[in-house]
Design an enzyme around this catalytic site. Sequence first.
Site, PDB file in Angstrom:
ATOM      1  N   ASP A  30     -58.922  48.303 -10.369  1.00  0.00           N
ATOM      2  CA  ASP A  30     -58.483  46.915 -10.258  1.00  0.00           C
ATOM      3  C   ASP A  30     -58.578  46.238 -11.632  1.00  0.00           C
ATOM      4  O   ASP A  30     -59.518  46.463 -12.387  1.00  0.00           O
ATOM      5  CB  ASP A  30     -59.367  46.177  -9.241  1.00  0.00           C
ATOM      6  CG  ASP A  30     -58.779  44.853  -8.804  1.00  0.00           C
ATOM      7  OD1 ASP A  30     -58.381  44.735  -7.640  1.00  0.00           O
ATOM      8  OD2 ASP A  30     -58.725  43.924  -9.640  1.00  0.00           O
ATOM      9  N   HIS A  99     -53.004  47.308   0.507  1.00  0.00           N
ATOM     10  CA  HIS A  99     -53.984  47.980  -0.358  1.00  0.00           C
ATOM     11  C   HIS A  99     -55.382  47.812   0.203  1.00  0.00           C
ATOM     12  O   HIS A  99     -55.681  46.843   0.905  1.00  0.00           O
ATOM     13  CB  HIS A  99     -53.920  47.455  -1.794  1.00  0.00           C
ATOM     14  CG  HIS A  99     -54.074  45.968  -1.917  1.00  0.00           C
ATOM     15  ND1 HIS A  99     -53.041  45.100  -1.680  1.00  0.00           N
ATOM     16  CD2 HIS A  99     -55.141  45.201  -2.238  1.00  0.00           C
ATOM     17  CE1 HIS A  99     -53.453  43.855  -1.865  1.00  0.00           C
ATOM     18  NE2 HIS A  99     -54.744  43.891  -2.191  1.00  0.00           N
ATOM     19  N   HIS A 101     -59.366  47.751  -1.082  1.00  0.00           N
ATOM     20  CA  HIS A 101     -60.305  47.673  -2.201  1.00  0.00           C
ATOM     21  C   HIS A 101     -61.458  48.626  -1.901  1.00  0.00           C
ATOM     22  O   HIS A 101     -62.045  48.568  -0.812  1.00  0.00           O
ATOM     23  CB  HIS A 101     -60.877  46.262  -2.338  1.00  0.00           C
ATOM     24  CG  HIS A 101     -59.856  45.193  -2.614  1.00  0.00           C
ATOM     25  ND1 HIS A 101     -59.682  44.648  -3.869  1.00  0.00           N
ATOM     26  CD2 HIS A 101     -58.962  44.576  -1.806  1.00  0.00           C
ATOM     27  CE1 HIS A 101     -58.728  43.724  -3.803  1.00  0.00           C
ATOM     28  NE2 HIS A 101     -58.279  43.656  -2.575  1.00  0.00           N
TER      29      HIS A 101
HETATM   30  P1  DGP Z   1     -55.739  41.053  -3.067  1.00  0.00           P
HETATM   31  O1  DGP Z   1     -56.278  39.727  -3.518  1.00  0.00           O
HETATM   32  O2  DGP Z   1     -56.525  41.634  -1.905  1.00  0.00           O
HETATM   33  O3  DGP Z   1     -54.264  41.003  -2.820  1.00  0.00           O
HETATM   34  O4  DGP Z   1     -55.985  42.038  -4.278  1.00  0.00           O
HETATM   35  C1  DGP Z   1     -55.087  42.254  -5.296  1.00  0.00           C
HETATM   36  C2  DGP Z   1     -55.838  42.875  -6.425  1.00  0.00           C
HETATM   37  O5  DGP Z   1     -54.887  43.432  -7.317  1.00  0.00           O
HETATM   38  C3  DGP Z   1     -56.679  41.914  -7.250  1.00  0.00           C
HETATM   39  O6  DGP Z   1     -58.053  42.280  -7.129  1.00  0.00           O
HETATM   40  C4  DGP Z   1     -56.219  42.090  -8.677  1.00  0.00           C
HETATM   41  C5  DGP Z   1     -55.396  43.345  -8.622  1.00  0.00           C
HETATM   42  N1  DGP Z   1     -54.248  43.365  -9.502  1.00  0.00           N
HETATM   43  C6  DGP Z   1     -53.246  42.444  -9.573  1.00  0.00           C
HETATM   44  N2  DGP Z   1     -52.320  42.803 -10.475  1.00  0.00           N
HETATM   45  C7  DGP Z   1     -52.735  43.997 -10.982  1.00  0.00           C
HETATM   46  C8  DGP Z   1     -52.203  44.885 -11.957  1.00  0.00           C
HETATM   47  O7  DGP Z   1     -51.142  44.676 -12.554  1.00  0.00           O
HETATM   48  N3  DGP Z   1     -52.919  46.015 -12.221  1.00  0.00           N
HETATM   49  C9  DGP Z   1     -54.107  46.289 -11.575  1.00  0.00           C
HETATM   50  N4  DGP Z   1     -54.733  47.421 -11.916  1.00  0.00           N
HETATM   51  N5  DGP Z   1     -54.621  45.480 -10.646  1.00  0.00           N
HETATM   52  C10 DGP Z   1     -53.956  44.347 -10.359  1.00  0.00           C
END
Ligand code: DGP
Length: 113
Positions: A30, A99, A101
């Site tokens: 993340d 997704h 976590h």
């Molecule tokens: P949620 O809030 O449950 O939809 O989680 C989305 C997660 O995705 C958040 O913890 C940050 C992560 N995230 C958003 N954009 C990117 C990205 O471009 N790359 C990565 N590795 N993570 C991302």
Amino acid sequence: MDNCIFCKIISGEIPSNKVYEDDKILAFYDLSPQAPVHVLIIPKTHICCADELDSENCEIVGYIFSKIPQIAKKLGLENGYRVVNNCKEEGGQSVFHLHFHLLGGKKLTLQMA
Ligand code: DGP
């Protein structure tokens, strides 16, 4: 799907730090970690959120959970971990591609909201 960040990560258009990949799923770190270890596990097919799951597409969820022990072991989470899914706006979802976590690396507290 056009304009989906996670679909772009799957295609390689947006780079990611991959932990696990096969033909069905991808796990990557993340961008804004909420724990010492914070990885996202996503299906390669675009499903918006858990609320979009049905009998036709839910098999992938079981597949993801069947791979979590292997991914957790690779990340050194032998002492335990948490799996979280945020569903739609009020559930805290910000990226609308299903997704999970995977969080760990310390003793996690129970935070419900
Ligand atoms: P949620 O809030 O449950 O939809 O989680 C989305 C997660 O995705 C958040 O913890 C940050 C992560 N995230 C958003 N954009 C990117 C990205 O471009 N790359 C990565 N590795 N993570 C991302």
